[in-house]
Write an enzyme that holds these catalytic residues in place. Structure first.
Site, PDB file in Angstrom:
ATOM      1  N   ARG B 298       2.362  -2.557   0.857  1.00 10.69           N
ATOM      2  CA  ARG B 298       1.361  -3.630   0.889  1.00 10.69           C
ATOM      3  C   ARG B 298       1.493  -4.478   2.155  1.00 10.69           C
ATOM      4  O   ARG B 298       0.496  -4.846   2.780  1.00 10.69           O
ATOM      5  CB  ARG B 298       1.485  -4.489  -0.371  1.00 10.69           C
ATOM      6  CG  ARG B 298       0.922  -3.762  -1.562  1.00 10.69           C
ATOM      7  CD  ARG B 298       1.157  -4.424  -2.906  1.00 10.69           C
ATOM      8  NE  ARG B 298       0.489  -3.599  -3.917  1.00 10.69           N
ATOM      9  CZ  ARG B 298       0.397  -3.898  -5.204  1.00 10.69           C
ATOM     10  NH1 ARG B 298       0.936  -5.008  -5.665  1.00 10.69           N
ATOM     11  NH2 ARG B 298      -0.251  -3.093  -6.032  1.00 10.69           N
ATOM     12  N   TYR B 442      -6.813   0.329  -0.515  1.00 11.72           N
ATOM     13  CA  TYR B 442      -5.633   1.079  -0.975  1.00 11.72           C
ATOM     14  C   TYR B 442      -4.376   0.213  -1.125  1.00 11.72           C
ATOM     15  O   TYR B 442      -4.368  -0.922  -0.717  1.00 11.72           O
ATOM     16  CB  TYR B 442      -5.406   2.362  -0.182  1.00 11.72           C
ATOM     17  CG  TYR B 442      -5.121   2.363   1.305  1.00 11.72           C
ATOM     18  CD1 TYR B 442      -4.804   1.240   2.021  1.00 11.72           C
ATOM     19  CD2 TYR B 442      -5.167   3.590   1.989  1.00 11.72           C
ATOM     20  CE1 TYR B 442      -4.525   1.325   3.379  1.00 11.72           C
ATOM     21  CE2 TYR B 442      -4.907   3.676   3.353  1.00 11.72           C
ATOM     22  CZ  TYR B 442      -4.578   2.540   4.037  1.00 11.72           C
ATOM     23  OH  TYR B 442      -4.315   2.621   5.363  1.00 11.72           O
ATOM     24  N   GLU B 443      -3.393   0.773  -1.790  1.00  9.14           N
ATOM     25  CA  GLU B 443      -2.186   0.024  -2.209  1.00  9.14           C
ATOM     26  C   GLU B 443      -2.533  -1.154  -3.113  1.00  9.14           C
ATOM     27  O   GLU B 443      -1.893  -2.199  -3.059  1.00  9.14           O
ATOM     28  CB  GLU B 443      -1.391  -0.483  -0.994  1.00  9.14           C
ATOM     29  CG  GLU B 443      -0.976   0.550   0.008  1.00  9.14           C
ATOM     30  CD  GLU B 443      -0.242   1.743  -0.608  1.00  9.14           C
ATOM     31  OE1 GLU B 443       0.318   1.585  -1.701  1.00  9.14           O
ATOM     32  OE2 GLU B 443      -0.264   2.818   0.007  1.00  9.14           O
ATOM     33  N   GLY B 444      -3.532  -0.973  -3.947  1.00  6.47           N
ATOM     34  CA  GLY B 444      -3.976  -2.056  -4.833  1.00  6.47           C
ATOM     35  C   GLY B 444      -5.120  -2.801  -4.187  1.00  6.47           C
ATOM     36  O   GLY B 444      -4.934  -3.431  -3.149  1.00  6.47           O
TER      37      GLY B 444
END
Lengths: 602, 602
Positions: B298, B442-444
């Site tokens: 993140r 992406y990555e949440g």
């Protein structure tokens, strides 16, 4: 694959319940007989064309793009584009709002406006081919000689030929005063044009038998700058006096741009190598003549973004109802499923409603602008014609910049609803984003629009036109001020309308001291004005919905309109708080930055 | 063609003048000897690698993309990618901040952070190949068995092998509780994994001799949901006990996604067909182990957007100084030229400064986060380690979401500076926009980040961690409160810090009544928190600049820092006014919208 359903009911609501266009147009002689059934029937058919003919070509056109044969200078458009155009012509669609004197159907612009919203939703790249023709038609209709009208208008109206606008050159886009293309007068009264144009949308293609280029160029003795620009009509194939096609003219496509989006549209570098043209309007007054075209085009660009917002919204909404992921924070909703549809999450709704509100506010503004155009052209009362023209001039830069900025935000929110899938081509969302991005740039960047609004449309006449719009707002406030159910919409509108006068005066005063203050305030100013306009239209839409409910309707459609208006005032309208601070921050934080930007001695 | 100059001076300013990292790291035993010269020398070399080796492959990699041979399941990366990676490995770059026990150079994370910013500026798609390895390294380093560490870490550190994280499946991205990939225990203690993963960045490629996949899957008797997820290491080629490569494992690429951007990176559908893996960490505790990787990722995603912002800014700045168009509103500036460079226009400066401020604020935040990570791992005082970890957990979702949203705004502003040319591929700007778009997802997704911040990091401990950050802010306010030159920066910071407590309490109170209130407030809340953090860092940067000036420096660099901070507070920080209104608008305008969204019975 994405889907598209023409939003006929939403259009009808705005046309008939909010603006009552049939009544509003009855006073205009050419539109005295137009009724709601006709409008609705045309839009239903138009929606079918968009959804069934051009929408299926949107993703394939993007993937395939256009091809230039460098030996023949001919451009091949993506598979299916030409056939769709033939169907469009066969259906008589190019003629919808054109002058019956040249074969047009004479329907009001409000109809064409709604039709084009659907075309833009379906396929922006395809729609630009016929879309550019409208500008050429308007320009020649307003400024062409009788001979030019006779030769060109019927073919543009029928769609046999298409049009372009050739303005930009490699070294000049915004600053047309720098343009270099030359026009040499010939003994026969024609001109030979030599130069290079770039970014010419639909500049070359295989869809029509001729292309009518409207070209800005300089006469040999022209003064420098914008006062030395003339306008010419330069056809791809010369036109014989009987209207038949003559020999190939020396205007050809020298290259195609590789762009972020609108791949299906041919963005051409155009070479003029002694191309023969005729003068449109007065020598050295070309920009004025071209502005007829550019104003229409600017509304058209706003419409492109509203169209993209609508189709992106529809797809994001469908996905949000279908995609199961996580449980609602307030407890499971779809207990029989392994997870809830993501529409249970407040922030997913925020994204969806942002798009919905921007689509609906934009649609209302653009239909209103089209109605102003119908009144400007055909209202029997000269004062109404004049007022309509002024109001339209005020709203045009707002429609272009506010709607395209909103559109980019909206299609990005819709992509985001899809999570990772939004980034994948097959879902179609990322194309909407790539296509929408150009709308903030072409036909005058959004910064240029903001300077046009603040400088020419507001400050230049001391806010007189703005006050005219203010009177409409005031009338609504007075009409609805006693209606308790309207207070949630009327109060913020009234508050902003009040602030707007002071806000404008403040900026005007600062700009008198330092013109750069206008440049520093213009962009946030335009967005504040955009919210004033949206607040007005959302209040009118809420009022129309409340009236329908009061009349006994239990159709959830009207509740939906109220909910969207509430969302707009709660979540989008508050942007004005920031915008006013930004505009008031003044010029120093921008211009006293030479050290930060490494600028020396400019 | 775009250009890139590593912003070494700007990095050094943040590292040495704002955070004094050498002093801050001296107490950490592994970094006691690290000096400024070493850091600067490494970054200078790293910058050369980025600018000279991977940056020239950015546009070509985008145009060429990756190819999958469906018969061999092998992926070919764009021309030059493999050679650049070999050079990267030969230079020892993968090992920069890795543990010397496994061949790492043991430099602090702050160095790797700055190096990766430059790699991201140069070529985000390429950088994702080595970037993903860091997550795999961190995860195995923290949770692997001794045997796993012995087998995998040295090869990840040297860069001979790369890593991936295999989480997402077609029906689950955010909601990993739904995942279905199965892991069957084998008599030899290994597991056979079967299932399908999607969106696996760098999942297959030709750059390294082996790929170490970290895969989430379910054991046969695992409980449903997130409590039944385990983590496995599954290499592309099985690894013999002596570390040499064994036979091909049954994990292969079944397809490549066609994406909006990052074309140079292979986004793979991965098929596990009885692939052999070993368990990492405890059974059913896979998500916790994976979170080590996700938190690093993140921050890495925030860094991607800062990198893109920096390179887009550099190019827009160069263009704005070069492109002649129109005259300054306050009179001609470049009188010897046919028009002024567009940098004379206030709104062009606004666009440039937006990007500059977002790059510099983001850089400060990320370097600070890296310093927290260094302290978390190596500070001798346990309380400092704990506080650093907590603060980093608080700042991670802000770094991911705030910086990627800012980055998308910034690269779009930079594209806009180019007018129509920004939309044309050859200038490179539109690629920055397409590449930057994935970072918000992406990555949440950024919505998930905002829920993580508000729910887990703030409300779950009654704002205790937020108060720790508040103490840092308070300390700065007290330190600089008497400094008149700092008041323009300290006053808005102090005001927001004060509001923040009340604002948070308000939302927390509402969320107790209705958890959806948290979901309705989270996204604007995160951006307010982001501005609090940025305001703090801009004040610290201004303070460092003022100190240098007070010490006699006449370098315009420091004036530039002050000007950027002023711009930030005048033009970007005021977004908080709108955000707080949006957050306070509550849940009704979002959730009482079933009619607007056509939702029935959910």
């Amino acid at each position: 694959m994405p889907q598209y359903n023409p939003p006929l009911r939403d259009m009808q609501f705005v046309l008939h319940e909010v603006f009552r266009v049939v009544d509003a147009l009855k006073v205009c002689p050419p539109h005295a007989e137009v009724d709601a059934d006709t409008i609705n029937a045309v839009l239903e058919e138009g929606g079918k064309f968009a959804a069934e003919v051009t929408f299926p070509l949107n993703i394939t056109g993007d993937a395939e793009g256009c091809r230039l044969d460098k030996s023949t200078h001919e451009v091949t458009t993506p598979t299916g584009f030409k056939a769709a155009y033939e169907q469009y012509v066969a259906g008589g669609w190019p003629a919808l709002s054109c002058d019956p004197a040249y074969g047009g159907q004479g329907l009001p612009f409000v109809v064409n406006q709604c039709f084009y919203e659907m075309l833009n939703s379906a396929n922006q790249a395809w729609t630009m081919y016929p879309g550019l023709s409208h500008g050429a038609y308007e320009c020649l209709h307003a400024h062409g000689t009788e001979e030019q009208k006779r030769l060109y208008l019927p073919k543009l109206v029928s769609g046999e030929w298409t049009g372009t606008m050739c303005l930009t050159e490699p070294h000049c886009g915004t600053d047309l005063g720098l343009l270099r293309t030359k026009a040499e007068p010939q003994p026969d009264g024609t001109y030979k044009l030599t130069g290079q144009k770039i970014f010419i949308s639909a500049g070359e293609h295989d869809m029509a038998s001729n292309i009518v280029h409207l070209v800005l160029a300089r006469l040999p003795d022209a003064p420098a700058g914008t006062k030395g620009i003339s306008l010419f009509v330069v056809p791809k194939y010369k036109v014989n006096p009987d209207g038949s096609l003559g020999e190939r003219n020396a205007i050809y496509c020298g290259g195609l741009e590789h762009k972020m989006g609108i791949h299906g549209n041919a963005t051409c570098q155009m070479i003029l190598d002694g191309a023969v043209g005729t003068l449109v309007g007065q020598p050295n007054k070309g920009l004025q003549a071209m502005f007829v075209m550019m104003n229409a085009a600017r509304l058209g660009v706003g419409n492109q973004s509203v169209g993209l917002t609508e189709v992106a919204f529809q797809n994001a909404l469908a996905y949000a109802k279908d995609r199961l992921q996580m449980r609602s924070l307030s407890g499971p909703k779809a207990k029989d499923k392994p997870a809830d549809p993501i529409i249970v999450h407040p922030d997913v709704r925020r994204m969806l409603l942002t798009a919905k509100a921007y689509a609906e506010g934009g649609r209302a503004l653009l239909i209103y602008c089209a109605l102003l155009l119908d009144h400007e052209l055909h209202h029997p009362d000269e004062q109404v014609r004049k007022d309509s023209a002024e109001l339209l001039a005020l709203l045009t830069p707002i429609a272009k910049a506010f709607l395209t900025d909103n559109g980019f935000v909206a299609v990005n929110e819709c992509l985001q609803v899809f999570g990772g899938h939004g980034y994948i081509k097959e879902w179609g969302m990322e194309q909407f984003v790539r296509d929408a991005r150009i709308n903030m740039i072409y036909e005058g960047t959004n910064t240029v629009q903001s300077l046009d609004l603040l400088g020419r449309k507001v400050l230049a006449n001391n806010g007189a036109t703005l006050k005219k719009f203010g009177k409409l707002v005031q009338a609504l406030i007075e009409e609805e001020g006693v209606n308790e159910k309207m207070s949630e919409f009327i109060n913020p509108l009234a508050q902003l309308a009040e602030q707007m006068t002071k806000f404008t005066t403040e900026i005007g005063f600062k700009a008198l001291q330092n013109p750069d203050e206008a440049g520093a305030a213009a962009v946030p100013y335009l967005r504040v004005a955009g919210h004033l306009v949206f607040a007005y239209f959302f209040a009118r839409m809420a009022s129309a919905a409340l009236k329908a409910i009061a009349a006994g309707s239990t159709d959830p459609f009207y509740q939906g309109k109220l909910q969207t208006a509430r969302f707009y005032f709660a979540r989008l309208f508050p942007e004005t708080a920031t915008l006013m601070r930004q505009a008031r921050a003044g010029v120093a934080n921008l211009m006293q930055t030479d050290a930060a930007l490494g600028v020396e001695g400019i």
